[in-house]
Enzyme design. Structure first.
Site, short mmCIF file in Angstrom:
data_model
loop_
_atom_site.label_atom_id
_atom_site.label_comp_id
_atom_site.label_asym_id
_atom_site.label_seq_id
_atom_site.Cartn_x
_atom_site.Cartn_y
_atom_site.Cartn_z
N GLY A 163 22.29 21.66 54.62
CA GLY A 163 22.78 22.93 55.13
C GLY A 163 21.79 23.51 56.13
O GLY A 163 20.59 23.49 55.90
N ALA A 217 11.70 26.95 36.49
CA ALA A 217 13.15 26.85 36.52
C ALA A 217 13.80 28.13 35.99
O ALA A 217 14.78 28.63 36.57
CB ALA A 217 13.59 25.66 35.68
N HIS A 256 9.87 31.42 5.79
CA HIS A 256 8.79 30.57 5.28
C HIS A 256 9.38 29.25 4.81
O HIS A 256 10.43 29.25 4.16
CB HIS A 256 8.11 31.26 4.10
CG HIS A 256 7.07 30.39 3.44
ND1 HIS A 256 5.84 30.15 4.02
CD2 HIS A 256 7.11 29.67 2.28
CE1 HIS A 256 5.15 29.34 3.23
NE2 HIS A 256 5.90 29.02 2.18
N SER A 304 11.33 23.55 46.38
CA SER A 304 9.97 23.19 46.78
C SER A 304 9.80 21.68 46.76
O SER A 304 10.68 20.95 46.28
CB SER A 304 8.97 23.81 45.80
OG SER A 304 9.21 23.31 44.50
N VAL A 330 -11.81 17.04 45.77
CA VAL A 330 -11.43 15.70 46.25
C VAL A 330 -11.43 15.68 47.78
O VAL A 330 -10.87 16.56 48.44
CB VAL A 330 -10.05 15.30 45.68
CG1 VAL A 330 -9.55 14.02 46.34
CG2 VAL A 330 -10.15 15.13 44.17
C1 LIG Z 1 7.45 17.12 37.21
C2 LIG Z 1 7.91 18.54 37.13
C3 LIG Z 1 8.11 19.13 35.90
C4 LIG Z 1 8.56 20.44 35.82
N1 LIG Z 1 8.75 20.98 34.59
C5 LIG Z 1 9.17 22.24 34.48
C6 LIG Z 1 9.43 22.81 33.21
O1 LIG Z 1 9.26 22.16 32.18
N2 LIG Z 1 9.86 24.08 33.14
C7 LIG Z 1 10.06 24.84 34.28
O2 LIG Z 1 10.45 26.00 34.17
N3 LIG Z 1 9.84 24.32 35.51
C8 LIG Z 1 9.41 23.06 35.63
N4 LIG Z 1 9.23 22.52 36.87
C9 LIG Z 1 9.47 23.36 38.06
C10 LIG Z 1 10.98 23.46 38.34
O3 LIG Z 1 11.50 22.17 38.54
C11 LIG Z 1 11.23 24.33 39.57
O4 LIG Z 1 10.60 25.58 39.39
C12 LIG Z 1 12.72 24.55 39.79
O5 LIG Z 1 13.40 23.34 39.96
C13 LIG Z 1 12.96 25.45 41.01
O6 LIG Z 1 14.32 25.63 41.14
P1 LIG Z 1 14.97 25.96 42.56
O7 LIG Z 1 16.44 26.14 42.30
O8 LIG Z 1 14.25 27.07 43.21
O9 LIG Z 1 14.71 24.69 43.47
P2 LIG Z 1 14.90 23.12 43.27
O10 LIG Z 1 15.12 22.77 41.86
O11 LIG Z 1 13.78 22.49 43.99
O12 LIG Z 1 16.25 22.81 44.02
C14 LIG Z 1 16.39 22.96 45.40
C15 LIG Z 1 17.55 22.09 45.86
O13 LIG Z 1 17.85 22.42 47.20
C16 LIG Z 1 18.18 21.22 47.91
N5 LIG Z 1 17.99 21.48 49.33
C17 LIG Z 1 16.83 21.77 49.98
N6 LIG Z 1 17.07 22.02 51.27
C18 LIG Z 1 18.40 21.87 51.46
C19 LIG Z 1 19.26 22.03 52.57
N7 LIG Z 1 18.80 22.43 53.78
N8 LIG Z 1 20.57 21.78 52.40
C20 LIG Z 1 21.06 21.41 51.18
N9 LIG Z 1 20.30 21.28 50.09
C21 LIG Z 1 18.99 21.52 50.22
C22 LIG Z 1 17.22 20.22 47.33
O14 LIG Z 1 17.69 18.89 47.55
C23 LIG Z 1 17.23 20.60 45.85
O15 LIG Z 1 18.24 19.90 45.16
C24 LIG Z 1 8.81 21.18 36.99
C25 LIG Z 1 8.63 20.60 38.26
C26 LIG Z 1 8.19 19.30 38.32
C27 LIG Z 1 8.02 18.66 39.67
#
Ligand SMILES: Cc1cc2nc3c(=O)[nH]c(=O)nc-3n(C[C@H](O)[C@H](O)[C@H](O)COP(=O)(O)OP(=O)(O)OC[C@H]3O[C@@H](n4cnc5c(N)ncnc54)[C@H](O)[C@@H]3O)c2cc1C
Length: 467
Positions: free
Chosen positions: A115, A321, A445, A146, A238
């Site tokens: 998008g 999330a 408990h 991100s 690092v």
């Molecule tokens: C290994 C790992 C473990 C994690 N564990 C946890 C956890 O246990 N608990 C927790 O709360 N958080 C966790 N997080 C963090 C969590 O995943 C993020 O905070 C969360 O996914 C953010 O949600 P969001 O909707 O902002 O973005 P995202 O989940 O990053 O989703 C963004 C979406 O937008 C899409 N997108 C981007 N640009 C465009 C575009 N121009 N057009 C169309 N689509 C697009 C991307 O493809 C993606 O699918 C973890 C992250 C990682 C990497």
């Protein structure tokens, strides 16, 4: 051209939750996602797959180290990493297909493609197969999330120098892995491999792990992880990470600014994440970003363009999330003319290592810095009958309450199931409970939750019963 009330770009826990809430409120809604699979980082390469591997590796670790004590003998225990990764992928597929179902159920149009803004009401969707299409939205929500961050010299090559995404699909259990960054993601994925037998060396710039959480928790977690075989190197900067063909060489400056080097099979670069707005065409509509590349918003998550909102990892605040989902709900409700509110101070943080760490509200360090007078109540998990029955005796609950009013200001915990226990702390603090309130509530408990009650009793005059 298709016209919508709300167009959301990005289908992570921010975007898809916003879409569902908007549809529930009667808006004609479209969700744009560049990948074929919905759910964003969280479902595909974040929260869900990491927890699947953490659970599998914990089963293995317990079978290897703790089953004998419970009277369960076994022989020929082996790690089948291929099966672990396969199971993780199945868990992801099931979870993602749940989102597909929810989109259909809520009559949300899903458009697969990248998008980008044409103007403040028009988004162009460019798909791999579907070509180009433009749609109109009265309101548009940026939820593009991100991607992994890295600093100069440690650029991931995704083979030996890897990010969390590659760490979720390794084909071998490494003998040695260096983890750059002692934050949540590095410790969680480091734990997965440590439990499977990898020697994990953490290089951290600060003087503690999980630096944003209450310091006591970091210290306690460090002790347990050390027993699991983690090696920690603090105050290490690092400089360079090199792929040597069969492994990696990491050069760093230690706390005396002396050059030191480390060798391993893989280097996991986990130094945080950065907002993702590539290809979104923010300039076409003049949307402002800050120095860190985050989309700037006001307290209603509105950008400087009135009908365009932004939520989740792409804006300021914790990259979590559940924070993204709260913001998705908030924006849909604001568009509907409601007056929702998020208490950012009460968004809980969790680390899904073993033991789990969870916290909400102010940390001790924040209260000390602010000069606020507070009292502390603690209770060790090992004093609980439930903890002894299961063998998960490690950890403690710590409650910080205002010295005068007794209002709870922060609850921090490390131990079994604290990721779930923290919900009680959030409820208590949302209702501005005092430590006395928690101390007087009946807790079943034997449970781990009794540690919360006992810590509250400790905070209100050293009257904990079991310690
Ligand atoms: C290994 C790992 C473990 C994690 N564990 C946890 C956890 O246990 N608990 C927790 O709360 N958080 C966790 N997080 C963090 C969590 O995943 C993020 O905070 C969360 O996914 C953010 O949600 P969001 O909707 O902002 O973005 P995202 O989940 O990053 O989703 C963004 C979406 O937008 C899409 N997108 C981007 N640009 C465009 C575009 N121009 N057009 C169309 N689509 C697009 C991307 O493809 C993606 O699918 C973890 C992250 C990682 C990497």
């Amino acid at each position: 051209m298709d016209q919508y009330d709300v167009v959301i770009i990005g289908s992570g826990p921010g975007g898809y939750v916003c879409a569902i809430r908007a549809a529930q409120l009667g808006f004609k809604t479209a969700l744009i996602e560049k990948y074929a699979s919905l759910g964003g980082t969280c479902l595909n390469v974040g929260c869900i797959p990491s927890k699947a591997l953490l659970d599998s590796s914990e089963h293995y670790f317990n079978a290897a180290h703790n089953f004998e004590e419970h009277g369960i003998s076994h022989k020929d225990l082996k790690v089948n990493l291929e099966q672990m990764i396969k199971r993780k992928s199945q868990v992801v597929e099931q979870t993602v297909s749940g989102i597909d179902f929810l989109m259909k159920k809520n009559k949300i149009d899903v458009l697969q493609g990248m998008g980008s803004f044409v103007d403040k009401n028009t988004v162009k969707v460019t798909g791999d197969d579907a070509g180009e299409k433009e749609i109109k939205g009265k309101y548009i929500v940026i939820a593009t999330g991100s991607k992994p961050n890295f600093f100069p010299g440690m650029e991931p090559d995704k083979e030996r120098i890897i990010t969390s995404t590659e760490a979720l699909k390794l084909t071998e259990v490494p003998k040695k892995m260096v983890v750059v960054g002692g934050g949540v993601i590095g410790l969680e994925l480091g734990s997965v491999y440590a439990r499977l037998g990898t020697e994990i060396t953490v290089l951290e710039f600060m003087d503690t792990i999980i630096p944003t959480m209450d310091r006591t928790m970091g210290k306690e977690l460090q002790k347990v992880l050390k027993k699991e075989g983690f090696k920690f190197n603090f105050n290490h900067k690092v400089q360079k990470v090199e792929n040597t063909g069969k492994g990696v060489k990491i050069t760093a400056l230690d706390k005396k600014d002396q050059e030191v080097s480390f060798e391993a099979d893989y280097c996991l670069v986990s130094v945080g994440r950065k907002p993702y707005t590539d290809g979104l065409g923010l300039d076409n509509v003049g949307i402002k970003t800050d120095k860190q590349g985050r989309v700037e918003t006001d307290d209603q998550l509105r950008t400087n363009v009135e009908n365009i909102f932004a939520i989740g990892d792409v804006v300021k605040g914790a990259m979590l999330a559940h924070k993204a989902s709260e913001e998705g709900t908030l924006v849909a409700e604001i568009i509907a003319g409601q007056k929702p509110h998020i208490n950012y101070r009460l968004i809980p943080s969790v680390v899904y290592t073993w033991p789990e760490v969870a916290g909400v509200g102010y940390t001790q360090e924040e209260l000390e810095k602010a000069g606020r007078e507070f009292k502390t109540g603690t209770f060790p998990m090992r004093a609980l009958g439930r903890a002894r029955a299961s063998g998960d005796i490690y950890g403690q609950v710590k409650i910080l309450a205002d010295k005068e009013t007794d209002e709870i200001l922060g609850i921090h915990m490390i131990g079994a199931r604290t990721a779930d226990l923290i919900a009680e702390a959030v409820v208590a603090m949302e209702y501005r409970a005092s430590a006395e309130d928690l101390a007087r509530m009946s807790h079943a408990h034997p449970t781990y939750a009794e540690a919360v009650k006992e810590a509250a009793m400790d905070a209100t005059g050293s009257r904990s019963i079991h310690s």
